[in-house]
Every structure is written in structure tokens, then in C-alpha cells.
Design a protein around this motif. Structure first.
Motif, PDB file in Angstrom:
ATOM      1  N   GLN A   1      25.941  38.214  30.239  1.00 51.21           N
ATOM      2  CA  GLN A   1      26.072  38.399  30.882  1.00 51.21           C
ATOM      3  C   GLN A   1      25.900  39.144  32.345  1.00 51.21           C
ATOM      4  OE1 GLN A   1      28.105  34.636  32.749  1.00 51.21           O
ATOM      5  NE2 GLN A   1      28.016  36.183  34.083  1.00 51.21           N
ATOM      6  N   ALA A   2      26.061  40.446  31.852  1.00 51.11           N
ATOM      7  CA  ALA A   2      26.041  41.781  32.206  1.00 51.11           C
ATOM      8  C   ALA A   2      24.793  41.858  33.172  1.00 51.11           C
ATOM      9  CB  ALA A   2      26.031  43.606  31.320  1.00 51.11           C
ATOM     10  N   GLY A   3      24.155  41.113  33.376  1.00 49.95           N
ATOM     11  CA  GLY A   3      22.795  41.261  34.588  1.00 49.95           C
ATOM     12  C   GLY A   3      22.887  40.142  34.759  1.00 49.95           C
ATOM     13  N   ASP A   4      24.048  39.235  34.858  1.00 52.56           N
ATOM     14  CA  ASP A   4      23.837  38.404  36.112  1.00 52.56           C
ATOM     15  C   ASP A   4      25.304  38.524  37.378  1.00 52.56           C
ATOM     16  OD1 ASP A   4      22.064  36.881  35.318  1.00 52.56           O
ATOM     17  OD2 ASP A   4      23.214  35.455  33.706  1.00 52.56           O
ATOM     18  N   LEU A   5      26.518  39.319  36.728  1.00 53.11           N
ATOM     19  CA  LEU A   5      27.208  39.477  37.328  1.00 53.11           C
ATOM     20  C   LEU A   5      27.139  39.858  38.839  1.00 53.11           C
ATOM     21  CD1 LEU A   5      30.326  40.657  35.264  1.00 53.11           C
ATOM     22  CD2 LEU A   5      29.422  38.808  36.417  1.00 53.11           C
ATOM     23  N   ARG A   6      27.468  39.493  40.148  1.00 53.06           N
ATOM     24  CA  ARG A   6      27.219  39.645  41.220  1.00 53.06           C
ATOM     25  C   ARG A   6      28.203  41.350  41.573  1.00 53.06           C
ATOM     26  NH1 ARG A   6      29.900  38.302  44.929  1.00 53.06           N
ATOM     27  NH2 ARG A   6      31.141  36.626  43.916  1.00 53.06           N
ATOM     28  N   LYS A   7      27.565  42.505  42.197  1.00 52.72           N
ATOM     29  CA  LYS A   7      28.045  43.727  42.947  1.00 52.72           C
ATOM     30  C   LYS A   7      28.147  43.911  43.705  1.00 52.72           C
ATOM     31  CE  LYS A   7      24.791  45.016  40.420  1.00 52.72           C
ATOM     32  NZ  LYS A   7      24.465  43.753  39.027  1.00 52.72           N
ATOM     33  N   GLU A   8      29.624  43.644  44.019  1.00 55.69           N
ATOM     34  CA  GLU A   8      29.840  44.220  45.879  1.00 55.69           C
ATOM     35  C   GLU A   8      29.984  46.181  46.078  1.00 55.69           C
ATOM     36  OE1 GLU A   8      31.298  40.343  47.184  1.00 55.69           O
ATOM     37  OE2 GLU A   8      32.333  40.282  45.680  1.00 55.69           O
ATOM     38  N   ALA A   9      30.128  46.215  47.135  1.00 55.99           N
ATOM     39  CA  ALA A   9      31.233  47.565  46.929  1.00 55.99           C
ATOM     40  C   ALA A   9      32.221  47.464  47.512  1.00 55.99           C
ATOM     41  CB  ALA A   9      30.303  47.621  48.243  1.00 55.99           C
ATOM     42  N   PHE A  10      33.629  46.001  48.517  1.00 62.23           N
ATOM     43  CA  PHE A  10      34.437  45.952  48.083  1.00 62.23           C
ATOM     44  C   PHE A  10      34.347  44.509  47.866  1.00 62.23           C
ATOM     45  CE2 PHE A  10      38.693  45.187  50.589  1.00 62.23           C
ATOM     46  CZ  PHE A  10      39.362  46.669  50.212  1.00 62.23           C
ATOM     47  N   PRO A  11      35.049  43.417  47.420  1.00 62.16           N
ATOM     48  CA  PRO A  11      35.810  42.382  47.031  1.00 62.16           C
ATOM     49  C   PRO A  11      35.683  41.678  48.136  1.00 62.16           C
ATOM     50  CG  PRO A  11      37.301  43.920  46.569  1.00 62.16           C
ATOM     51  CD  PRO A  11      37.024  44.702  46.531  1.00 62.16           C
ATOM     52  N   SER A  12      35.069  40.704  47.842  1.00 62.53           N
ATOM     53  CA  SER A  12      35.025  39.879  49.074  1.00 62.53           C
ATOM     54  C   SER A  12      36.364  37.934  49.058  1.00 62.53           C
ATOM     55  CB  SER A  12      33.856  38.821  49.318  1.00 62.53           C
ATOM     56  OG  SER A  12      33.428  38.129  47.716  1.00 62.53           O
ATOM     57  N   THR A  13      36.772  37.960  49.557  1.00 62.56           N
ATOM     58  CA  THR A  13      37.732  36.949  49.928  1.00 62.56           C
ATOM     59  C   THR A  13      37.225  35.634  49.928  1.00 62.56           C
ATOM     60  OG1 THR A  13      38.640  37.890  52.015  1.00 62.56           O
ATOM     61  CG2 THR A  13      39.825  38.406  49.815  1.00 62.56           C
ATOM     62  N   GLU A  14      37.689  34.622  49.884  1.00 62.71           N
ATOM     63  CA  GLU A  14      37.395  33.625  50.118  1.00 62.71           C
ATOM     64  C   GLU A  14      38.138  33.490  51.271  1.00 62.71           C
ATOM     65  OE1 GLU A  14      35.610  30.769  48.670  1.00 62.71           O
ATOM     66  OE2 GLU A  14      36.285  32.040  47.091  1.00 62.71           O
ATOM     67  N   PRO A  15      36.752  32.398  52.453  1.00 58.50           N
ATOM     68  CA  PRO A  15      36.986  32.542  54.520  1.00 58.50           C
ATOM     69  C   PRO A  15      38.300  31.402  54.466  1.00 58.50           C
ATOM     70  CG  PRO A  15      34.786  31.783  53.880  1.00 58.50           C
ATOM     71  CD  PRO A  15      35.395  32.101  51.894  1.00 58.50           C
ATOM     72  N   ASP A  16      38.778  31.786  55.219  1.00 55.08           N
ATOM     73  CA  ASP A  16      39.963  31.443  55.497  1.00 55.08           C
ATOM     74  C   ASP A  16      40.264  30.958  57.272  1.00 55.08           C
ATOM     75  OD1 ASP A  16      40.768  33.874  56.999  1.00 55.08           O
ATOM     76  OD2 ASP A  16      42.628  34.389  56.085  1.00 55.08           O
ATOM     77  N   SER A  17      39.150  31.203  57.759  1.00 56.31           N
ATOM     78  CA  SER A  17      38.750  30.267  59.449  1.00 56.31           C
ATOM     79  C   SER A  17      37.742  30.501  59.477  1.00 56.31           C
ATOM     80  CB  SER A  17      39.790  31.647  59.900  1.00 56.31           C
ATOM     81  OG  SER A  17      38.319  32.786  59.803  1.00 56.31           O
ATOM     82  N   LEU A  18      38.478  29.539  60.925  1.00 58.96           N
ATOM     83  CA  LEU A  18      37.012  29.007  61.682  1.00 58.96           C
ATOM     84  C   LEU A  18      37.090  28.959  63.350  1.00 58.96           C
ATOM     85  CD1 LEU A  18      38.529  24.724  61.450  1.00 58.96           C
ATOM     86  CD2 LEU A  18      36.331  25.843  59.412  1.00 58.96           C
TER      87      LEU A  18
END
Length: 753
Positions: free
Chosen positions: A35-52
Motif C-alpha cells: 500500500q505504501a507505493g500507492d498512497l498519495r503524497k501531498e505537501a499540505f493536507p487537502s480538504t473536501e471542497p465546500d463551495s460553488l
């Protein structure tokens, strides 16, 4: 414990079946490795969009006109839509953008459908307004800047930028590339008024002729059982020569007056907004590589750098033009992962050495093996099939924090089993008894810690989403530590030999003597110091109670008296320093560019001062410097320091802020090296009268500025842009002119339409 009860239950079953325990250990570690090779890597944690966002283009020339014709109508239409938490709108001379923020527990797709139905029902938009574009917010994160710069003209730089963007988007790991410092190409037609009048033509005649001679119409289709044929009557002009050949007048004898006979045509760029783009002191066009959705930032950056390397190797860059990559956000998560691996290895070694010193090599080895089980198991459960987490600054911090917690259970169980077996005999029954003796208290200890971390995820808004990722990682690690310490570890300690015997192996004999010395030292500490302190505390128990109450009161008071600062989010230094300016509404773009260039010069001055102060032999500590303005009254100067810089980013930021001052025409200037997160305090004012709102906002800002502890006050109060209002007088009305005619004349004279 009866003769039979000790051998019943999950813990005894695993202790009696070491093969099952070993299979569980190997299975979880193997799944985690995969699983380690498939985990996404981000600099800062993304959050679920909450706006239009609802965007409507309306080239009215007036922000007030856009607000009245677009924004207010959209806001009124959305008043009774369920699931909306907040509505904000921004109007400019080119249109309006309305942002709709959903309530925390409402489905964004449902809100999108409801909002779209309401906006589509509006039939009173201005006739010249484009159709509304409604979009959901997306996860976006900066990954890498690519800068084309050199002593080349804009045409060359923009052609190279377009080709580079195409090559980047051809990579499967790159989903979005944004251009900065870009100006749209434009064909400029400068009319010779004398020639125009000589032919009896007007600007409207020229406009109609250009529209008729250069247009792209819809395509008709002729088809039947035998043929399929597209029919199109179109003559779209693209080149300067093609525009010059557009006929304005064709006489009966075939003489043609073309556009080139009455106008000078230039292949130029849009001048509605003045753009300034510089890098390393040279003209530049920038490309920003952005990760969206479920992209992996390390793979995105790697693909982008591969394209850069190909461009350098294939000779795609003309002489005098350079391609530079900078501000690589993937480096932060790579460094954090290196730190995590280093800490994990250090932790395993320290646990092994300490347990081997005071207990037994076998106990030390199997307790240490619990850490790989826990960490690889957590990586597996972080996958999209379970928690759906990524490796980012917060989840890796959760790993680092859990490192010092999860080993406690295994140490307690290992010590209990070792003690019981040593006192009562090396039997399987004593292994199980040693485990069960501490099972309940260690379980409650883990569960209370889980509850403490779970409470972090109950914060509302985006902060709650961010802290929830950190809490989830720690929680998974803690729960896996229960499995390892209660099920796997006892099976490995079932054959533990607790009796130290002399060995013929010189290494083991030396180690046995070291253990005896450690035991003697620990026993001396217990007898001479620990017991003495405990005896004194019991003898003066009321004094000890008062002392601890006083310490408790002192610690509780620290956040209130300022000794310990409180903040919703840690003050984290960024990788760059940004100076942002906003100009007064009546300031020209020339003043904006002058202010940005002055900030660029002061950045180099600060660099020189700090190097002299550090007294080192270095030419510069600045690795990259970008100046960017894509608005007439705003711009940014961004500085990235070199890794070997003799000063740190905070020192540069503070000194730059100190000497920057406010250049002419600048309304606000902010210099920051920290990531923007949440406001310490936000005050929102509402009023139906713009003048009242502006006055109230300025009064509050002045009052806040008098408080010594407050700095960095920002606002979005903007004065109206200066304008000249034209009205027909009596003579104009007598001549038969109308307001509409006057408006068209002004537009044709000053805007070419």
C-alpha cells in the motif's frame, strides 16, 4: 484464575497458536508495504471542497453596473435555497463572481443542482451578459513553478510557454498547468480618421465590415444514405495581412477600398490589463504546475522536471532564453518522510537497546518488531479502501507523535510477562497470566488516548478536516498497538527464557555483565533516591499536595497571562517570502509596476545587508526572485532562498518588511513567510449603504491599530474607482442625440467599439 479459565479467550488462543500470530504479523506488514507505493503524497493536507462559484461575464465597464445587473439578482434568487451557509460576491467592470459556501453537513452535489436550477431561472440578466458558469470548487495545490525568462520579446516567450504547457499536459501525472504573466494576442486596428471621412465611412461601418469579413459561422451538414458532407461559409482572418485585405467599399467598376487603406494594423497584445512578469531581473512568462483531486505531488513534480530536462537536452530553448524550475512543494513532504523513517529507525534501536539492557534480548527484539507491524499496518488502513488519507505534513506528524506512544503497551506487556515467568517459571500459562495481568489497564490507557485525539476531529470547518487526518493516523496506530501487544507479542514470548546463565560466547558474557551492572544501578536508584523521595512525600503529604496544586494553577494560568501563546494553527514558516501590494483605486498601472520594481530592489538590498551582517563569503542568499502583476492595482514579489543561504527565511522577511515602507500609491503592503491559514480575528460588517459601510470599516480599523498586540490588519474595503459621468444637455437633446447614442460614441472613441 481457575485451572481452565486461563486458557480461554482470544489472548490465550493466539498464545497457543504462534503460527497464526506470525501469519498476522507477516500479512499486515506485507499489505502495508504494497500500500505504501500507492498512497498519495501531498505537501499540505487537502480538504473536501465546500463551495460553488457562479461566474458571469458582462463587459459593462462598471463594477456597480455588474453588481446591480448580475450579483444582486443571483443573491436574491438563492435566498431560499437549503444548505447554504454563506454567499459572497465580487463585481468588476468585466462581470461578477458569486461564491456559495455550503453548510458543513450538506451534500455539495445536491447544492450544485439546486443552485443551477435557480440561476438558470433568472431571465432578467442584461442582454450583453454571457451565460452563467457554475462550478464546484476543486482540490488544488501548488506543486512547482517553471519560469521561461531571458532577453527575448514577448512573442517568443509566449510561443515557448504554449509549447511547454502542451508538453507538460501530455504527461499522465500532470493534470493542470496555469500560465502567469500571459497576455492574450490581439489585432490592433488604428483608424486614420481623415481617410475614413474621405471615403464617407464611420467607425460603425468599419466594425461591421470586420465582423462580416472575419467570422466563423456554424457548420451545416448534408447527409443521406450515400453521402456525408459538411457545409460551411466562413472566412476567419488570423494574420495582419488578412485583416488588411478585408473590403470596406467595393465600387461598381470593381475598385475596392480595403481596411488597410484607412487603418494601420498591428499584431500586438491585449492592453486592457497591464502585465508585469519578471524573473531573475529578466522578462518572463511563468507556468505553475498544480495538483488537483487525487494527484500525487511527488509524481507530478517528477513528471514536470522530466519535461524540463527534455527541453534542455533537446535544444528547445533559443539562445538567450532559460527555463528554470523553482519552489518545489514536493520537497517538504520528501523531507518529512525522511524524518519519519529516521525517527522510526532511531526509536526501534533505542527500544531494543533499553529493553535488552534491563530485561532480555528476546523481549527487546519482539517488542521492537511491533513498530514495523504498527506503521505498515497504519499505511495499509490509510488507503482509499479504508480511511482515504494521504501522506502529508499532518499525517506524517501523526506518525512521529505515535512513535512515542504505541511502544508503551508492548513494553508493559513484555515486562509483565518477563516478571511472571521469572518469578513463577517459564511456562505458557505464566506467559498468558503476565499478559492478562496488564490487559485491562493498558486497554483503558489506549482508549482514553484515542478519545483525546478523536476530539481534535470534532472542530468545525476546514480546521476540523485537517486535524481529523492527524487524529485518524494516531488512532489507527494505537488500535494496532493493541493487536500487536495483546495477540502477537505473547505468542512470541511463549518460549522466553528468563534465567540468565553463564555463556561460553564472549559477547553474550560481556552483555550479561552489562545487564547485571544496569540492574545494580537501577536497584541503587530505587533504594537510595526513589524510595527516599517517596518517603519524604508521604511524610509531608499536605505540603506536596499544596505544591502540586500551585504548579497546576501556574500552568493553567499560562495561556491567560501570555506566557504560552494560543493559536488555532501553528505558525509554520513557508518556503518562500511573499510581498503583496494593493494600490489605491485611482492609481495607474505605472505606479503599480514602479512599486513592485522598488520592492525587488529592496529585496536585493536586504540580501546584501544580511550577508554583511553574517560576515560570510557569499554573493547572494536568494535563489529565485519573481515579480508578477496581472492586475492594474495589485502585484506580488516572491523570493525563494538558497539552501546554503547564510540567513534564515524569518530574518529576511522581518528585514524586508522593516525597510519596505509604503511606496507611492500603495494602499496595503504585506510581507509574509508563513503559510496563510485562518484569521486570528475576523470582523464582518454588513450594510445597505456603501458609504456607511466604508466609514464603519475605517473607524474599526483605526481603533484596532491603537492596540499594541494587534498587527497585520487587512481589509477588503475599496473605494469606488474614479469616473466621469456624462449627461446630455439641452443642446444635445435638441440635436436629436440620445443617451444610447452618446454611450456608443464614447465607446467607439475610447475603446474601439
Amino acid at each position: 484464575m481457575t485451572d481452565q479459565s486461563w486458557n480461554k479467550g482470544l489472548i490465550p488462543w493466539f498464545a497457543n497458536n504462534p503460527v497464526a500470530a506470525n501469519l498476522l504479523l507477516i500479512l499486515v506488514i506485507g499489505l502495508g508495504v504494497l500500500q505504501a507505493g500507492d498512497l498519495r503524497k501531498e505537501a499540505f493536507p487537502s480538504t473536501e471542497p465546500d463551495s460553488l462559484t457562479i461566474s458571469v461575464t458582462y463587459d459593462s465597464g462598471s463594477a456597480q453596473q455588474s453588481e446591480e445587473g448580475l450579483a444582486i439578482k443571483i443573491e436574491e434568487q438563492l435566498e431560499d435555497v437549503n444548505g447554504i451557509n454563506d454567499i459572497t460576491s465580487t463585481s468588476t467592470a468585466s462581470g461578477s463572481t458569486v461564491t456559495v459556501e455550503k453548510q458543513s453537513d450538506y451534500d455539495l452535489d445536491v447544492l450544485l443542482r439546486d443552485v443551477k436550477n435557480k440561476v438558470d431561472a433568472i431571465s432578467t440578466f442584461p442582454a450583453d451578459a454571457k451565460s452563467p458558469v457554475i462550478e464546484k470548487a476543486e482540490r488544488e495545490e501548488h506543486s512547482l513553478w517553471l519560469q521561461l525568462h531571458g532577453e527575448a520579446d514577448r512573442h517568443t516567450l509566449q510561443q515557448l510557454a504554449e509549447a511547454l504547457k502542451s508538453d507538460l499536459l501530455a504527461k499522465a501525472d500532470i493534470s493542470r498547468v496555469s500560465k502567469s504573466g500571459w497576455i492574450d494576442p490581439m489585432m490592433s486596428i488604428e483608424i486614420d480618421e481623415g481617410r475614413l471621412q474621405a471615403y464617407g465611412l464611420s467607425l460603425s461601418d468599419v466594425e461591421d465590415a470586420v465582423n462580416q469579413g472575419s467570422s466563423s459561422t456554424m457548420t451545416a451538414v448534408l447527409k443521406n444514405e450515400q453521402v456525408y458532407l459538411q457545409l460551411k461559409a466562413s472566412q476567419q482572418a488570423y494574420l495582419k495581412e488578412e485583416f488588411a485585405a478585408i473590403p470596406l467599399i467595393t465600387s461598381s467598376d470593381g475598385v475596392v477600398v480595403a481596411l488597410g487603406d484607412v487603418a494601420v494594423i498591428n499584431d500586438t497584445y491585449d492592453d486592457d490589463i497591464a502585465v508585469l512578469s519578471r524573473f531573475a531581473g529578466e522578462n518572463s512568462v511563468a507556468l505553475q504546475v498544480i495538483t488537483t483531486g487525487l494527484d500525487d505531488i511527488t509524481e507530478t513534480v517528477e513528471a514536470a522536471k522530466q519535461v524540463v530536462e527534455e527541453w534542455h537536452n533537446n535544444g528547445n530553448l533559443p539562445q538567450g532564453v532559460e527555463l528554470t524550475s523553482w519552489y518545489d512543494r514536493s520537497s517538504s513532504i520528501s523531507e518529512r518522510l525522511d524524518l519519519l523513517i529516521s525517527n522510526a529507525l532511531t526509536g526501534i534501536v533505542m527500544v531494543f537497546v533499553l529493553l535488552a539492557l534491563f530485561l532480555n534480548l528476546t523481549v527487546a527484539f519482539w517488542v521492537s518488531m511491533g513498530l514495523p507491524f504498527i506503521f505498515f499496518g497504519t499505511l495499509y488502513f490509510m488507503g482509499d479502501r479504508f480511511a482515504g488519507l494521504s501522506l502529508n505534513e499532518f499525517t506524517t506528524f501523526g506518525f512521529i507523535m505515535a512513535l512515542g506512544i504505541v511502544v508503551d503497551d508492548a513494553v508493559v506487556v513484555g515486562e509483565s510477562v518477563y516478571t511472571v515467568r521469572k518469578q513463577e517459571g517459564d511456562t505458557l500459562r505464566n506467559t498468558i497470566r503476565g499478559t492478562l495481568r496488564v490487559a485491562v489497564p493498558t486497554l483503558f490507557g489506549v482508549f482514553t488516548t484515542v478519545v483525546a485525539f478523536y476530539s481534535l476531529s470534532n472542530l468545525s470547518g476546514k480546521l476540523g478536516q485537517i486535524y481529523a487526518q492527524f487524529a485518524a493516523v494516531v488512532t489507527i496506530c494505537l488500535l494496532l498497538s493493541i493487536v500487536e501487544s495483546k495477540l502477537i507479542l505473547p505468542a512470541h514470548l511463549a518460549h522466553l527464557n528468563t534465567h540468565r546463565r553463564a555463556s561460553r560466547n564472549p559477547f553474550l558474557e560481556i552483555w550479561r555483565r552489562i545487564q547485571q551492572g544496569a540492574d545494580s544501578g537501577l536497584q541503587w536508584f530505587n533504594d537510595r533516591i526513589y524510595k527516599a523521595v517517596i518517603g519524604w512525600a508521604l511524610a509531608y503529604r499536605y505540603a506536596v499536595l499544596v505544591l502540586f496544586l500551585a504548579l497546576f494553577a501556574l500552568v493553567m494560568a499560562m495561556p491567560f497571562n501570555g506566557t504560552v501563546r494560543t493559536s488555532f494553527f501553528p505558525n509554520i514558516s513557508g518556503e518562500t517570502v511573499r510581498a503583496n501590494i494593493t494600490m489605491e483605486t485611482d492609481a495607474s498601472f505605472g505606479l503599480t509596476h514602479s512599486a513592485l520594481l522598488a520592492l525587488e530592489q529592496k529585496a536585493h538590498l536586504v540580501d546584501k545587508q544580511l550577508i554583511e551582517r553574517a560576515n560570510v563569503d557569499s554573493e547572494t542568499g536568494i535563489a529565485n526572485l519573481q515579480v508578477l502583476s496581472e492586475s492594474d492595482q495589485a502585484g506580488t514579489v516572491t523570493v525563494e532562498l538558497a539552501p546554503e543561504s547564510p540567513y534564515d527565511i524569518n530574518a529576511f522577511s522581518n528585514q524586508w518588511k522593516r525597510i519596505a515602507s509604503l511606496p507611492e500609491g500603495v494602499r496595503t503592503l504585506s510581507v509574509a513567510s508563513r503559510r496563510g491559514t485562518v484569521d486570528a480575528l475576523r470582523i464582518e460588517l454588513k450594510a445597505s449603504d456603501d458609504d456607511v459601510l466604508t466609514a464603519a470599516g475605517r473607524d474599526i480599523k483605526e481603533q484596532l491599530a491603537t492596540i499594541p498586540a494587534i498587527s497585520g490588519i487587512e481589509d477588503n474595503i475599496e473605494a469606488s474607482q474614479p469616473r466621469l459621468l456624462l449627461e446630455l444637455n439641452a443642446q444635445g437633446k435638441a440635436l436629436g442625440l440620445s443617451t444610447d447614442t452618446l454611450s456608443k460614441q464614447v465607446l467607439q472613441a475610447f475603446s474601439g467599439r
